[in-house]
Scaffold this motif. Structure first.
Motif: not given
Length: 124
Positions: A14, A18, A29, A31-34, A39-41
């Motif tokens: 990820l 990114v 970017l 949304r950042d859920e690393r 994990t998700y962006v």
């Protein structure tokens, strides 16, 4: 309410994803859920939305290209400006800027996970 399209991709890295989408293709970017267990962006450029969830690397990266995959197309107003901006980053192109038999011009590149992007001008 009008329909919208959001693509979901599944890269192994990820951070590299990114970096590519922000610095090479000009996305933001959003949304950042690393730092989360799943994990998700989420990345956005105008009305184009790309979500990315981390998954292990595929054995054959060549399968990311059409015919066995999908071609993601980014339509831009000023193709020459976009080409200059992308090439200035030093990212390698899969195909250089060229006119196509259907009357449009485009260039193509692969993201860090092998997803195939065509950047094209808009039809008149």
């Amino acid at each position: 309410m009008p329909a919208a399209l959001r693509c979901e991709i599944f890269p192994a890295d990820l951070d590299a994803t990114v970096a590519f989408y922000v610095s090479v293709l000009g996305f933001e970017l959003v949304r950042d859920e690393r730092d989360q267990p799943s994990t998700y962006v989420a990345l956005a450029r105008d009305t184009v939305l790309v979500g990315a969830a981390a998954r292990p690397e595929v054995p054959d990266r060549g399968q990311r290209r059409p015919v066995t995959g999908v071609e993601l197309v980014l339509e831009v107003d000023d193709l020459d400006e976009e080409y200059a901006r992308v090439t200035a980053t030093g990212w390698p192109l899969a195909e250089d800027l060229a006119g196509r038999p259907w009357g449009l011009r485009d260039f193509r590149l692969l993201d860090p996970s092998g997803y195939y992007w065509r950047v094209t001008g808009r039809a008149a």
